[in-house]
Design an enzyme around this catalytic site. Structure first.
Site, PDB file in Angstrom:
ATOM      1  N   ASP A 110     -30.715  30.565 -24.447  1.00 46.01           N
ATOM      2  CA  ASP A 110     -31.952  30.836 -25.383  1.00 46.01           C
ATOM      3  C   ASP A 110     -32.717  29.326 -25.741  1.00 46.01           C
ATOM      4  O   ASP A 110     -33.583  29.191 -25.570  1.00 46.01           O
ATOM      5  CB  ASP A 110     -31.698  31.423 -26.574  1.00 46.01           C
ATOM      6  CG  ASP A 110     -31.620  33.338 -26.474  1.00 46.01           C
ATOM      7  OD1 ASP A 110     -32.040  33.569 -25.376  1.00 46.01           O
ATOM      8  OD2 ASP A 110     -31.203  33.731 -27.428  1.00 46.01           O
TER       9      ASP A 110
ATOM     10  N   HIS B   8     -30.273  39.537 -23.174  1.00 46.24           N
ATOM     11  CA  HIS B   8     -30.116  38.468 -24.158  1.00 46.24           C
ATOM     12  C   HIS B   8     -29.311  37.157 -23.545  1.00 46.24           C
ATOM     13  O   HIS B   8     -29.078  37.347 -22.537  1.00 46.24           O
ATOM     14  CB  HIS B   8     -29.297  38.986 -25.331  1.00 46.24           C
ATOM     15  CG  HIS B   8     -30.165  39.760 -26.279  1.00 46.24           C
ATOM     16  ND1 HIS B   8     -31.248  39.318 -27.233  1.00 46.24           N
ATOM     17  CD2 HIS B   8     -30.022  41.058 -26.677  1.00 46.24           C
ATOM     18  CE1 HIS B   8     -31.673  40.315 -27.818  1.00 46.24           C
ATOM     19  NE2 HIS B   8     -31.305  41.547 -27.498  1.00 46.24           N
TER      20      HIS B   8
END
Length: 378
Positions: A157, A127
């Site tokens: 991200d 992540h």
């Protein structure tokens, strides 16, 4: 779906990514006029409305011959294909670069992953926090005497993955206007973090950035940090340059202006600024510095943005579920509609597939809402 405005009007995109980075990249393209079709099915999960603006959603069963044929039909007509699987998974689905580019030589194909298509971690899940850690950014974030703190999932991200993927796609589309050929883009979030950290890497272990939580931009210098106001809210102070610091000091009526680049004055500066800002509320300080060019601003919370003058003036339509189209172009483009309904058969019939084939290719309507949280998906 064809947009009438926007610099990417007429560009057609197929998006098989999920979670945050790929969908954000394709929303940026849609915002600028591209027609984006999102392909779901199987374990792909429900669309996230916040990154679904301007897109159409379909669900294909790529384990069937009809599903794969539908994909090939769509790919033959588009400019861009995006996927976010672990390396080589797209190949097994009949959606790999070699197969699709042979069908459409002008195709710009973008693989969005955390660690990229090569290296010992290429098959690992992760992540944003992991990509920040591997990319050397997380080790610079947060106070020096506490654990590192990630800035939500904005850096790896949305910036390193989504924004840079969209940038790469637009660059490849431009290149195609000269060569007539598409490109393969290996877009890795770790690579994006490394690129964005370039200036800070150069400053690492120097007086500018000697360590985590220390340095010019790390929040440890008293003229570049946040201060608490009388109501418990905060103002952000970025008075780095001499002129800005002098205006800050004189506006607060703190007496003789110290040399703020002399580290021996920092204790005095911090105590003086702390005591001064504790005398008024954040709103009162916002009013005091409204016309003072000293780099002092309120620390706003999301629910306050739509009524803040700067945001409301630039973007009267702003709301937490309707962020602006960026960057701002002359003559648009304007916001597009968010519609996450699955329209598989409608889209496939429009692409020329017979009704019975379109029906068989669909992966059973709305994708399941419960999915694993690993990235990239299996």
């Amino acid at each position: 779906m064809t947009a009438t405005t926007g610099p990417l009007a007429g560009v057609r995109v197929l998006d098989m990514t999920r979670l945050a980075p790929g969908p954000y990249a394709s929303m940026l393209l849609a915002d600028l006029g591209a027609d984006v079709i999102v392909i779901g099915g199987g374990r792909s999960g429900l669309p996230v409305p916040a990154v679904s603006r301007g897109k159409e959603f379909i669900s294909l069963d790529l384990k069937t011959a009809d599903g794969r044929q539908a994909l090939r039909t769509l790919v033959s007509e588009v400019d861009v294909f995006m996927e976010g699987f672990r390396p080589r998974v797209a190949d097994r689905l009949g959606a790999g670069y070699a197969e699709l580019s042979a069908l459409n030589p002008g195709l710009v194909y973008c693989s969005v992953t955390g660690y990229g298509q090569s290296g010992p971690m290429a098959q690992r899940a992760g992540h944003d926090i992991n990509y920040l850690a591997i990319g050397g950014a997380l080790g610079t974030f947060g106070p020096s005497d506490q654990p590192p703190v990630p800035p939500l999932n904005l850096v790896a991200d949305f910036a390193g993955g989504g924004l840079l993927s969209a940038f790469g796609i637009v660059a490849a589309l431009y290149d195609r206007t000269r060569t007539g050929k598409g490109r393969y883009i290996d877009s890795a979030m770790v690579d994006g973090v490394l690129s964005m950290m370039g200036m800070n890497f150069a400053d690492w272990q120097t007086p500018t950035l000697p360590g985590r939580g220390r340095g010019v931009l790390a929040g440890s210098m008293p003229f570049y940090r946040c201060y608490c106001c009388s109501d418990g809210r905060y103002v952000a102070v970025g008075a780095l340059e001499v002129a800005f610091f002098e205006r800050l000091w004189t506006t607060l009526d703190l007496g003789v202006v110290p040399d703020h680049f002399d580290q021996s004055t920092w204790d005095l500066i911090e105590k003086s600024l702390t005591a001064a800002f504790e005398k008024k509320t954040m709103a009162e300080w916002t009013a005091v510095f409204a016309d003072v060019d000293a780099c002092v601003t309120p620390v706003l919370e999301p629910h306050e943005l739509s009524t803040f003058d700067q945001i409301a003036t630039r973007d009267p339509e702003f709301s937490l579920d309707s962020v602006p189209v960026v960057p701002v172009f002359s003559d648009g483009p304007k916001r597009r509609v968010t519609d996450t309904r699955v329209k598989t058969e409608e889209v496939l019939r429009r692409a020329g597939l017979p009704e019975d084939s379109a029906h068989r290719a669909a992966a059973g309507g709305t994708p399941p809402s419960v999915t694993g949280l690993s990235w990239p998906p299996l």
